[in-house]
Design a protein around this motif. Structure first.
Motif, PDB file in Angstrom:
ATOM      1  N   SER A  89      -2.497  -1.496  18.398  1.00 39.89           N
ATOM      2  CA  SER A  89      -3.226  -0.848  17.424  1.00 39.89           C
ATOM      3  C   SER A  89      -4.824  -1.263  17.193  1.00 39.89           C
ATOM      4  O   SER A  89      -5.512  -0.592  16.743  1.00 39.89           O
ATOM      5  CB  SER A  89      -2.604  -0.754  16.173  1.00 39.89           C
ATOM      6  OG  SER A  89      -2.320  -2.074  15.783  1.00 39.89           O
ATOM      7  N   GLY A  90      -4.860  -2.513  17.594  1.00 42.03           N
ATOM      8  CA  GLY A  90      -6.090  -3.285  17.255  1.00 42.03           C
ATOM      9  C   GLY A  90      -6.116  -3.649  16.112  1.00 42.03           C
ATOM     10  O   GLY A  90      -7.262  -4.417  15.528  1.00 42.03           O
ATOM     11  N   SER A  91      -5.090  -3.265  15.214  1.00 42.17           N
ATOM     12  CA  SER A  91      -5.332  -3.700  13.724  1.00 42.17           C
ATOM     13  C   SER A  91      -4.942  -5.140  13.582  1.00 42.17           C
ATOM     14  O   SER A  91      -4.026  -5.455  14.012  1.00 42.17           O
ATOM     15  CB  SER A  91      -4.413  -2.746  12.953  1.00 42.17           C
ATOM     16  OG  SER A  91      -4.322  -2.993  11.693  1.00 42.17           O
ATOM     17  N   ASP A  92      -5.364  -5.726  12.341  1.00 44.31           N
ATOM     18  CA  ASP A  92      -5.078  -6.937  11.899  1.00 44.31           C
ATOM     19  C   ASP A  92      -3.895  -6.738  10.865  1.00 44.31           C
ATOM     20  O   ASP A  92      -3.344  -8.029  10.820  1.00 44.31           O
ATOM     21  CB  ASP A  92      -6.075  -7.890  11.457  1.00 44.31           C
ATOM     22  CG  ASP A  92      -6.768  -7.260  10.191  1.00 44.31           C
ATOM     23  OD1 ASP A  92      -6.300  -6.367   9.883  1.00 44.31           O
ATOM     24  OD2 ASP A  92      -7.870  -7.849   9.692  1.00 44.31           O
ATOM     25  N   GLY A  93      -3.546  -5.690  10.571  1.00 42.44           N
ATOM     26  CA  GLY A  93      -2.343  -5.560   9.624  1.00 42.44           C
ATOM     27  C   GLY A  93      -2.940  -5.644   8.278  1.00 42.44           C
ATOM     28  O   GLY A  93      -2.009  -5.263   7.407  1.00 42.44           O
ATOM     29  N   LEU A  94      -4.368  -5.739   8.056  1.00 40.13           N
ATOM     30  CA  LEU A  94      -4.563  -5.903   6.436  1.00 40.13           C
ATOM     31  C   LEU A  94      -4.674  -4.699   5.631  1.00 40.13           C
ATOM     32  O   LEU A  94      -5.326  -3.570   6.258  1.00 40.13           O
ATOM     33  CB  LEU A  94      -6.089  -6.687   6.571  1.00 40.13           C
ATOM     34  CG  LEU A  94      -6.691  -6.844   5.103  1.00 40.13           C
ATOM     35  CD1 LEU A  94      -5.970  -7.711   4.168  1.00 40.13           C
ATOM     36  CD2 LEU A  94      -8.142  -7.144   5.294  1.00 40.13           C
ATOM     37  N   ILE A  95      -3.969  -4.446   4.764  1.00 39.18           N
ATOM     38  CA  ILE A  95      -3.816  -3.210   3.874  1.00 39.18           C
ATOM     39  C   ILE A  95      -4.385  -3.413   2.811  1.00 39.18           C
ATOM     40  O   ILE A  95      -3.713  -4.079   1.812  1.00 39.18           O
ATOM     41  CB  ILE A  95      -2.252  -2.950   3.844  1.00 39.18           C
ATOM     42  CG1 ILE A  95      -1.514  -2.795   5.161  1.00 39.18           C
ATOM     43  CG2 ILE A  95      -2.169  -1.485   3.142  1.00 39.18           C
ATOM     44  CD1 ILE A  95      -2.305  -1.854   6.225  1.00 39.18           C
ATOM     45  N   GLN A  96      -5.492  -2.741   2.295  1.00 40.14           N
ATOM     46  CA  GLN A  96      -6.061  -2.866   1.003  1.00 40.14           C
ATOM     47  C   GLN A  96      -5.475  -2.188  -0.084  1.00 40.14           C
ATOM     48  O   GLN A  96      -4.655  -1.351   0.391  1.00 40.14           O
ATOM     49  CB  GLN A  96      -7.469  -2.445   1.327  1.00 40.14           C
ATOM     50  CG  GLN A  96      -8.594  -3.063   2.060  1.00 40.14           C
ATOM     51  CD  GLN A  96      -8.945  -4.352   1.680  1.00 40.14           C
ATOM     52  OE1 GLN A  96      -8.721  -4.533   0.378  1.00 40.14           O
ATOM     53  NE2 GLN A  96      -9.237  -5.317   2.810  1.00 40.14           N
ATOM     54  N   THR A  97      -5.546  -2.625  -1.186  1.00 39.81           N
ATOM     55  CA  THR A  97      -5.023  -1.564  -2.249  1.00 39.81           C
ATOM     56  C   THR A  97      -5.023  -0.196  -2.232  1.00 39.81           C
ATOM     57  O   THR A  97      -6.426   0.251  -1.912  1.00 39.81           O
ATOM     58  CB  THR A  97      -5.751  -2.024  -3.591  1.00 39.81           C
ATOM     59  OG1 THR A  97      -5.570  -3.723  -3.865  1.00 39.81           O
ATOM     60  CG2 THR A  97      -4.995  -1.524  -4.804  1.00 39.81           C
ATOM     61  N   GLY A  98      -4.311   0.439  -2.247  1.00 44.45           N
ATOM     62  CA  GLY A  98      -4.451   1.861  -2.341  1.00 44.45           C
ATOM     63  C   GLY A  98      -4.123   2.369  -0.805  1.00 44.45           C
ATOM     64  O   GLY A  98      -4.182   3.922  -0.537  1.00 44.45           O
ATOM     65  N   SER A  99      -4.118   1.616   0.218  1.00 39.39           N
ATOM     66  CA  SER A  99      -4.130   1.832   1.640  1.00 39.39           C
ATOM     67  C   SER A  99      -2.634   1.934   2.091  1.00 39.39           C
ATOM     68  O   SER A  99      -1.754   1.497   1.526  1.00 39.39           O
ATOM     69  CB  SER A  99      -4.780   0.789   2.421  1.00 39.39           C
ATOM     70  OG  SER A  99      -6.207   1.312   2.202  1.00 39.39           O
ATOM     71  N   ASN A 100      -2.520   2.655   3.176  1.00 42.71           N
ATOM     72  CA  ASN A 100      -1.224   2.856   3.690  1.00 42.71           C
ATOM     73  C   ASN A 100      -0.870   2.132   5.015  1.00 42.71           C
ATOM     74  O   ASN A 100      -2.009   2.002   6.006  1.00 42.71           O
ATOM     75  CB  ASN A 100      -0.986   4.386   3.920  1.00 42.71           C
ATOM     76  CG  ASN A 100      -1.044   5.144   2.549  1.00 42.71           C
ATOM     77  OD1 ASN A 100      -0.553   4.627   1.717  1.00 42.71           O
ATOM     78  ND2 ASN A 100      -1.622   6.315   2.862  1.00 42.71           N
ATOM     79  N   ALA A 101       0.376   2.004   5.343  1.00 44.88           N
ATOM     80  CA  ALA A 101       0.642   1.585   6.523  1.00 44.88           C
ATOM     81  C   ALA A 101       2.043   2.203   7.092  1.00 44.88           C
ATOM     82  O   ALA A 101       2.673   2.697   6.229  1.00 44.88           O
ATOM     83  CB  ALA A 101       1.191  -0.061   6.651  1.00 44.88           C
ATOM     84  N   HIS A 102       2.290   2.615   8.266  1.00 43.77           N
ATOM     85  CA  HIS A 102       3.282   3.482   8.617  1.00 43.77           C
ATOM     86  C   HIS A 102       4.326   2.793   9.575  1.00 43.77           C
ATOM     87  O   HIS A 102       3.680   2.201  10.450  1.00 43.77           O
ATOM     88  CB  HIS A 102       2.669   4.759   9.216  1.00 43.77           C
ATOM     89  CG  HIS A 102       1.446   5.217   8.788  1.00 43.77           C
ATOM     90  ND1 HIS A 102       1.669   6.188   7.612  1.00 43.77           N
ATOM     91  CD2 HIS A 102       0.321   5.170   8.704  1.00 43.77           C
ATOM     92  CE1 HIS A 102       0.585   6.542   7.138  1.00 43.77           C
ATOM     93  NE2 HIS A 102      -0.423   6.046   7.779  1.00 43.77           N
ATOM     94  N   PHE A 103       5.412   3.290   9.733  1.00 37.82           N
ATOM     95  CA  PHE A 103       6.112   2.940  10.934  1.00 37.82           C
ATOM     96  C   PHE A 103       7.173   4.257  10.904  1.00 37.82           C
ATOM     97  O   PHE A 103       7.380   5.103   9.935  1.00 37.82           O
ATOM     98  CB  PHE A 103       7.078   1.596  10.407  1.00 37.82           C
ATOM     99  CG  PHE A 103       7.887   1.756   9.450  1.00 37.82           C
ATOM    100  CD1 PHE A 103       9.441   1.984   9.631  1.00 37.82           C
ATOM    101  CD2 PHE A 103       7.826   1.450   8.213  1.00 37.82           C
ATOM    102  CE1 PHE A 103      10.167   1.884   8.689  1.00 37.82           C
ATOM    103  CE2 PHE A 103       8.528   1.424   7.047  1.00 37.82           C
ATOM    104  CZ  PHE A 103      10.065   1.605   7.305  1.00 37.82           C
ATOM    105  N   GLY A 104       7.934   4.388  11.894  1.00 42.58           N
ATOM    106  CA  GLY A 104       8.898   5.338  12.377  1.00 42.58           C
ATOM    107  C   GLY A 104      10.379   4.938  12.207  1.00 42.58           C
ATOM    108  O   GLY A 104      10.608   3.547  12.736  1.00 42.58           O
ATOM    109  N   LEU A 105      11.170   5.602  11.956  1.00 35.97           N
ATOM    110  CA  LEU A 105      12.707   5.549  11.813  1.00 35.97           C
ATOM    111  C   LEU A 105      13.397   6.568  12.610  1.00 35.97           C
ATOM    112  O   LEU A 105      13.066   7.843  12.451  1.00 35.97           O
ATOM    113  CB  LEU A 105      13.142   5.824  10.254  1.00 35.97           C
ATOM    114  CG  LEU A 105      14.675   5.887  10.213  1.00 35.97           C
ATOM    115  CD1 LEU A 105      15.500   4.507  10.668  1.00 35.97           C
ATOM    116  CD2 LEU A 105      15.116   6.071   8.789  1.00 35.97           C
TER     117      LEU A 105
END
Length: 158
Positions: A89-105
């Motif tokens: 993803s290239g993301s550092d995983g930092l999630i700001q207030t009000g932002s989202n992170a996703h995963f699949g089930l």
């Protein structure tokens, strides 16, 4: 899978009791309308965690279990889908207030595993990556009560 709404395709209710330790998170279910998101004997649900507190890092695999009405675990906890693969993803995983992170089930039909004892969940319990606090939210899925039969898997947070 069904959330709090009758249609079963979206649950946008706030989840009370976000973890005291770690991030303050809310859960939003996004279940694609059939047939998208479904495969041979399995259903795929996208789960969105919304950060309701200060910026936090959500990187890695979440933990996930299905619960009965008394909030006791039913069957095996979810395994990790794609473990050992790099996070592209290239993301550092930092999630700001009000932002989202996703995963699949991914939930597979317990009957195709030869399961003799099947139950329907009332809740799901999600542990954000690297956190001991959990979030419990309504979710109805059929699963095997035998903990040696794995019917659930989760993907990496993105």
């Amino acid at each position: 899978p069904t959330g709090a709404q009758e249609s079963g395709y979206e649950n946008t209710q706030s989840v009370p009791g976000a973890p005291a330790l770690g991030p303050d998170l809310d859960v939003l279910w996004r279940v694609p309308a059939p047939p998208s998101g479904n495969g041979a004997g399995s259903t795929f649900t996208e789960i969105t965690l919304t950060n309701k507190g200060p910026a936090c890092i959500l990187k890695g695999f979440p933990g996930l279990s299905l619960l009965d009405g008394a909030k006791n675990q039913i069957g095996a906890a979810a395994t990790r889908e794609g473990e050992g693969q790099s996070d592209n993803s290239g993301s550092d995983g930092l999630i700001q207030t009000g932002s989202n992170a996703h995963f699949g089930l991914r939930s597979s039909n317990p009957h195709i595993h030869g399961c003799d004892s099947v139950a329907e969940s009332v809740f799901v319990q999600v542990y954000p990556p690297n956190d001991t606090g959990s979030i419990t939210a309504p979710l109805t899925l059929e699963t095997c009560t035998d903990e040696s039969v794995e019917t659930l898997s989760v993907t990496h947070m993105s």
